[in-house]
Design an enzyme around this catalytic site. Structure first.
Site, PDB file in Angstrom:
ATOM      1  CE1 TYR A   1      -4.298   1.385   0.149  1.00  0.00           C
ATOM      2  CE2 TYR A   1      -3.215   3.143   1.518  1.00  0.00           C
ATOM      3  CZ  TYR A   1      -4.211   2.565   0.849  1.00  0.00           C
ATOM      4  OH  TYR A   1      -5.341   3.737   0.574  1.00  0.00           O
TER       5      TYR A   1
ATOM      6  CE1 TYR B   1     -11.048  -1.641   1.120  1.00  0.00           C
ATOM      7  CE2 TYR B   1     -12.497   0.069   1.162  1.00  0.00           C
ATOM      8  CZ  TYR B   1     -11.658  -0.945   0.383  1.00  0.00           C
ATOM      9  OH  TYR B   1     -11.440  -0.688  -0.786  1.00  0.00           O
TER      10      TYR B   1
END
Length: 393
Positions: A251, A346
């Site tokens: 990420y 998430y």
């Protein structure tokens, strides 16, 4: 073959390129037993002390396979007879009795020539690359004077660093979390939420191209596609079957403080960073910053959420051990079929904040949005039933 090799050398081909097993061309020439190609590669200064992943030099291979002509050429060119491979064997110990006798005879002849010559003729390479692959160009260690060994009582680094940032993997005697294929080990892959990975870095003594403990720092190794989904916008998938524990991507984005994150108008791509706790290191589980991939990011910003995900984010440290700022790497939690969408959850905190404006569309039976809808519907039915009850005073 000799003409082809000579032509390739004249065109500037690199004789030190390595295959997956860390063999250079000289290893393969020694394996074939073609002494003409051995001599040709030596004439273009091929590294006679280069070792492969087994720790074998080209002389180890020639001696083991009893290629006497290649052995003769390598010994006469100055190949070391005392370098042990990873099994602890020198070329003399790895050879048949006949080849071992030949090597010792050649060594005496070589020493005799060197004694009578006013200038050393041999090129004694003690180490093929003291940088262990950290520099683009190898730096060999050569001693043509005496019997002093290579000065390897230090770790070769390319840049200065703070003394506290040493190799965690080596200093703690840690076990490598990756297998030989670069995937998380089976026992590790069952504890995704608990693991923190410390990869080797420039402070380590290991060879860069042979070390298993270097995965995310090498970047993408599996093919990925950005594709348009049905009803979920853009998503990420791979045309390749991915085994459990495979590294997907990291990420990537801007590292910002909590105060900066609070001021961002679009917080959809924020990935919270929490302080990592390891053994006795204090941790108050605070979020001290975020990675924002809104304006600057990579393929990871398009990975959708799922309540039954096939990927998970893992905290990884490479070039520093500042526990406030881990790198975030995605690994598969199960085998993923080709063209199956890659997803991760998430998190509860994300959906607690976003549930009023966003809806999870993963379609899983335990989907957080679907369960919320059922709960809302059940509450509405309950209210309707209560409204039909006549209260008698």
């Amino acid at each position: 073959a000799v003409v082809s090799t000579q032509s390739t050398g004249e065109k500037g081909a690199d004789p030190h390129l390595r295959d997956r097993e860390q063999n250079i061309a000289l290893h393969w020439a020694a394996f074939s037993g073609n002494s003409d190609i051995v001599q040709l590669l030596l004439s273009v200064r091929s590294d006679i002390a280069a070792i492969n992943e087994r720790g074998d030099t080209s002389l180890h291979i020639s001696a083991r396979l009893s290629h006497s002509a290649s052995v003769r050429g390598l010994v006469n060119a100055g190949a070391s007879l005392r370098l042990p491979n990873k099994q602890g064997k020198t070329c003399l110990q790895d050879a048949s009795p006949e080849i071992s006798q030949l090597i010792q005879k050649l060594e005496k002849e070589r020493d005799s020539r060197n004694f009578t010559s006013p200038k050393p003729q041999k090129n004694t390479v003690l180490h093929s690359d003291i940088t262990c692959g950290k520099e683009k160009i190898p730096i060999p260690c050569i001693n043509e004077v005496d019997d002093v060994a290579a000065p390897l009582d230090f770790v070769y680094v390319k840049e200065s660093f703070e003394s506290s940032y040493l190799c965690f993997f080596l200093t703690t005697g840690g076990k490598c979390v990756y297998n030989k294929d670069g995937r998380l080990n089976t026992e590790i892959s069952e504890q995704y939420n608990d693991i923190v990975i410390f990869e080797c870095n420039q402070r380590c003594r290991c060879w860069v191209n042979q070390c298993r403990n270097r995965v995310i720092q090498k970047g993408l190794t599996n093919p990925l596609q950005l594709f348009r989904t049905n009803g979920k916008g853009w998503g990420v998938r791979s045309p390749k079957r991915l085994m459990k524990g495979s590294f997907i991507c990291e990420y990537i984005g801007e590292i910002i403080s909590d105060s900066d994150a609070d001021r961002r108008l679009n917080d959809t791509y924020l990935f919270d960073l929490t302080v990592v706790s390891i053994n006795s290191i204090n941790n108050d589980n605070k979020t001290i910053g975020s990675i924002d991939a809104c304006h600057y990011g990579n393929i990871s910003r398009f990975i959708n959420s799922s309540c039954e995900p096939n990927c998970v984010p893992v905290k990884v440290f490479v070039d520093h051990h500042d526990l406030r700022f881990p790198r975030i790497a995605f690994f598969t939690t199960k085998e993923v079929e080709p063209y199956e969408e890659l997803t991760f959850y998430y998190g509860d905190s994300f959906w607690d904040i976003k549930k009023e404006v966003l809806k999870c569309c993963c379609g899983a039976p335990n989907c957080i949005s679907l369960l919320a809808q059922k709960e809302t519907a059940a509450e509405a039915d309950s209210e309707n039933e209560n409204s039909d009850i006549e209260i008698v005073e």
